[in-house]
Enzyme design. Sequence first.
Site, PDB file in Angstrom:
ATOM      1  N   SER A  46       0.232  -1.087  -0.031  1.00  0.00           N
ATOM      2  CA  SER A  46      -0.301  -0.118   0.308  1.00  0.00           C
ATOM      3  C   SER A  46       0.780   0.921  -0.313  1.00  0.00           C
ATOM      4  O   SER A  46       1.576   1.088  -1.196  1.00  0.00           O
ATOM      5  CB  SER A  46      -0.900   0.148   1.587  1.00  0.00           C
ATOM      6  OG  SER A  46      -1.842   0.967   1.053  1.00  0.00           O
ATOM      7  N   ASP A 214      -5.892  -3.828  -2.593  1.00  0.00           N
ATOM      8  CA  ASP A 214      -5.187  -3.051  -1.883  1.00  0.00           C
ATOM      9  C   ASP A 214      -4.083  -4.921  -0.454  1.00  0.00           C
ATOM     10  O   ASP A 214      -5.383  -5.315   0.354  1.00  0.00           O
ATOM     11  CB  ASP A 214      -5.051  -2.439  -0.574  1.00  0.00           C
ATOM     12  CG  ASP A 214      -4.163  -1.648   0.617  1.00  0.00           C
ATOM     13  OD1 ASP A 214      -3.475  -2.446   0.575  1.00  0.00           O
ATOM     14  OD2 ASP A 214      -3.927  -0.470   0.180  1.00  0.00           O
TER      15      ASP A 214
END
Length: 354
Positions: A46, A214
């Site tokens: 991320s 993600d």
Amino acid sequence: MTDRVLADGFRTALVLGGGNALGAYHLGVAEALLARVEPDRVVGCSIGAVTGAILMGNPPATRLDRLREFWARTGQADGRWLGWMPDALRARWSNAYGVAALLAGRPGLSHLRAPGLLSHLRAPGLLSILPLMPPDVSLQDHAPLAATLDRLVDWDRLNDAPGRFACFALDLERGEEVWWETGRDRIGARHILACTALPPLFPPVEIDGRLLWDGGLANNLPLDRVLSGPLGAPLLVVASDLYAPMGDRPRSLDGAATRAQDLAFAMQARKRIEALTRERDLRRAARPEEPSAILLHLIHRPPAHQRALKALDYSGTALHERATQGRSDIEALWGRLAESPRDAALEVLSNDAT
């Protein structure tokens, strides 16, 4: 010991966790670490993937400047008075900055998406307010991040550098991690978009026919990428973790949401460290010559005024505080490295109170 002796004979890996605006902590960690050693590998999840791409996609002389520029571009303007507020009042302001980022996005990162939140009004049945509103899967579009990265990252340099960079996303249909690593794959801005596609804030990103979210949903601090399996040489891993397992008892809904958020991500890391410790011990027992490993586990410990929306608080004061804490934490933990065992299967040093 000098810094060079501390790292001598050990390859170095930097692992950067996810956490949106909390990622300013990575800046402080990188500033202190890169003054001492040059990582052989950088692994990011991320916002950690964003950080890693900027660090690996620029020459040493300018990489930290580019990372500071990223946070300067995305930060929310505030005043020094913010840092002087009592915790209870500061918490309201922190959440207010988070709401502002949620409702309006951040320049260079994201903008509102249509229909976005309005698609929720398309509920089926008689209570539907806007029955003809088309469906949507996210609140914002983070395509602006790609343009920001193209300005701040030299992709050819990143992909051709001798040091390896790796990042990953989660296949939302198969529930599988999808990894990319330089030397094997050509990584570009779209891969980083997939790494940061946190639902329902951002939409999934399709790459090679796979719809990706993600990776922090499942593996927010991907230590197994560098510590699992046989090691070719002694390894020093510096891990920058943005969520703390320890915290105060909640006294409000806001506090309960904050604590639940921290535990959901922090326990991923704790469980993986426990599993990796067992794996390295078993490997050493089966093969006594298996190289040693040291893990410096740096954990961002949020101050009391950071609450449920802290990961969207891009206020300049908060970003500065997080970077300062990152520098301070690695300075303190690096000092303990001199006294740590050099021959353990896996020695874990952490600033966690436990």
